[in-house]
Write a protein that holds these residues in place. Structure first.
Motif, PDB file in Angstrom:
ATOM      1  N   ASP A   1       0.820  -1.207   0.000  1.00  0.00           N
ATOM      2  CA  ASP A   1       0.000   0.000   0.000  1.00  0.00           C
ATOM      3  C   ASP A   1       0.856   1.260   0.000  1.00  0.00           C
ATOM      4  O   ASP A   1       0.443   2.292  -0.525  1.00  0.00           O
ATOM      5  CB  ASP A   1      -0.954   0.013   1.187  1.00  0.00           C
ATOM      6  CG  ASP A   1      -2.156  -0.881   0.961  1.00  0.00           C
ATOM      7  OD1 ASP A   1      -2.384  -1.258  -0.213  1.00  0.00           O
ATOM      8  OD2 ASP A   1      -2.855  -1.191   1.921  1.00  0.00           O
TER       9      ASP A   1
ATOM     10  N   MET B   1      -2.005   8.024   1.698  1.00  0.00           N
ATOM     11  CA  MET B   1      -2.579   6.773   2.182  1.00  0.00           C
ATOM     12  C   MET B   1      -4.082   6.924   2.473  1.00  0.00           C
ATOM     13  O   MET B   1      -4.871   6.031   2.171  1.00  0.00           O
ATOM     14  CB  MET B   1      -1.848   6.293   3.440  1.00  0.00           C
ATOM     15  CG  MET B   1      -0.387   5.962   3.196  1.00  0.00           C
ATOM     16  SD  MET B   1      -0.149   4.806   1.843  1.00  0.00           S
ATOM     17  CE  MET B   1      -0.871   3.350   2.507  1.00  0.00           C
TER      18      MET B   1
ATOM     19  N   ARG C   1      -7.027   4.839   0.451  1.00  0.00           N
ATOM     20  CA  ARG C   1      -8.071   4.051   1.106  1.00  0.00           C
ATOM     21  C   ARG C   1      -9.473   4.555   0.759  1.00  0.00           C
ATOM     22  O   ARG C   1     -10.367   3.764   0.438  1.00  0.00           O
ATOM     23  CB  ARG C   1      -7.870   4.067   2.616  1.00  0.00           C
ATOM     24  CG  ARG C   1      -6.733   3.190   3.089  1.00  0.00           C
ATOM     25  CD  ARG C   1      -6.720   3.073   4.596  1.00  0.00           C
ATOM     26  NE  ARG C   1      -6.531   4.359   5.256  1.00  0.00           N
ATOM     27  CZ  ARG C   1      -5.358   4.862   5.609  1.00  0.00           C
ATOM     28  NH1 ARG C   1      -4.263   4.179   5.370  1.00  0.00           N
ATOM     29  NH2 ARG C   1      -5.272   6.028   6.217  1.00  0.00           N
TER      30      ARG C   1
ATOM     31  N   ARG D   1     -10.291   3.949  -3.044  1.00  0.00           N
ATOM     32  CA  ARG D   1     -10.554   2.537  -3.316  1.00  0.00           C
ATOM     33  C   ARG D   1     -11.932   2.139  -2.806  1.00  0.00           C
ATOM     34  O   ARG D   1     -12.659   1.402  -3.483  1.00  0.00           O
ATOM     35  CB  ARG D   1      -9.488   1.656  -2.663  1.00  0.00           C
ATOM     36  CG  ARG D   1      -8.274   1.439  -3.511  1.00  0.00           C
ATOM     37  CD  ARG D   1      -7.349   0.457  -2.858  1.00  0.00           C
ATOM     38  NE  ARG D   1      -6.174   0.235  -3.681  1.00  0.00           N
ATOM     39  CZ  ARG D   1      -5.067  -0.326  -3.235  1.00  0.00           C
ATOM     40  NH1 ARG D   1      -4.980  -0.718  -1.975  1.00  0.00           N
ATOM     41  NH2 ARG D   1      -4.047  -0.493  -4.040  1.00  0.00           N
TER      42      ARG D   1
END
Length: 160
Positions: free
Chosen positions: A12, A116, A120, A123
């Motif tokens: 990630d 990040m 998240r 997505r």
């Protein structure tokens, strides 16, 4: 004693870096270069992005190499790194938000602040879009994804 670093890096983190590079390139309208040429910058030899036109005139003694290889996957904005192009949830999110021409600038600001968190949330929004599409297909009597895979799994049929 200090804790040991994990031997395998978190995928990630790499996806977050690739996402930032992808969104910033799309916001700026930059595409990945298919060719590069040898050059000397500050006394050090480096490969610099170049175009097909420059690479076609190779008679001036400059070394060129083709970055894009035939038969290998290629992302228009990241080049050989196809991690974002192969992520269906992110691509679904980008398809929905692509209608606004200034959306990429807002996305670039958001991903630059916290990549990040952006990864998240984008997505999850993309998965939500895909689940709505799948639900609409089954309600409308359209074939579901496994049926489409069977139908287009035969040689000579499907997307080109």
């Amino acid at each position: 004693m200090r804790p040991m670093k994990p031997l395998i890096p978190d995928p990630d983190i790499a996806a977050g870096h690739a996402l930032r590079r992808y969104v910033v390139a799309r916001a700026a309208g930059r595409t990945a270069s298919e060719y590069s040429r040898g050059d000397i910058v500050d006394g050090c030899p480096v490969w610099v992005a170049s175009s097909h036109v420059e690479a076609a005139g190779q008679c001036d003694g400059i070394r060129f190499k083709r970055v894009r290889r035939p038969g290998r996957p290629w992302c228009k904005y990241l080049g050989l790194d196809v991690s974002i192009a192969s992520d269906s949830a992110l691509q679904a999110f980008f398809e929905v938000t692509e209608e606004d021409p200034h959306a990429w600038n807002a996305l670039a600001i958001e991903v630059s602040r916290d990549r990040m968190k952006a990864l998240r949330s984008w997505r999850s929004r993309g998965r939500e879009v895909l689940s709505r599409i799948r639900a609409a297909r089954t309600e409308a009597g359209m074939p579901t994804l496994p049926e489409l895979a069977i139908k287009y799994g035969e040689r000579g049929k499907g997307m080109r």
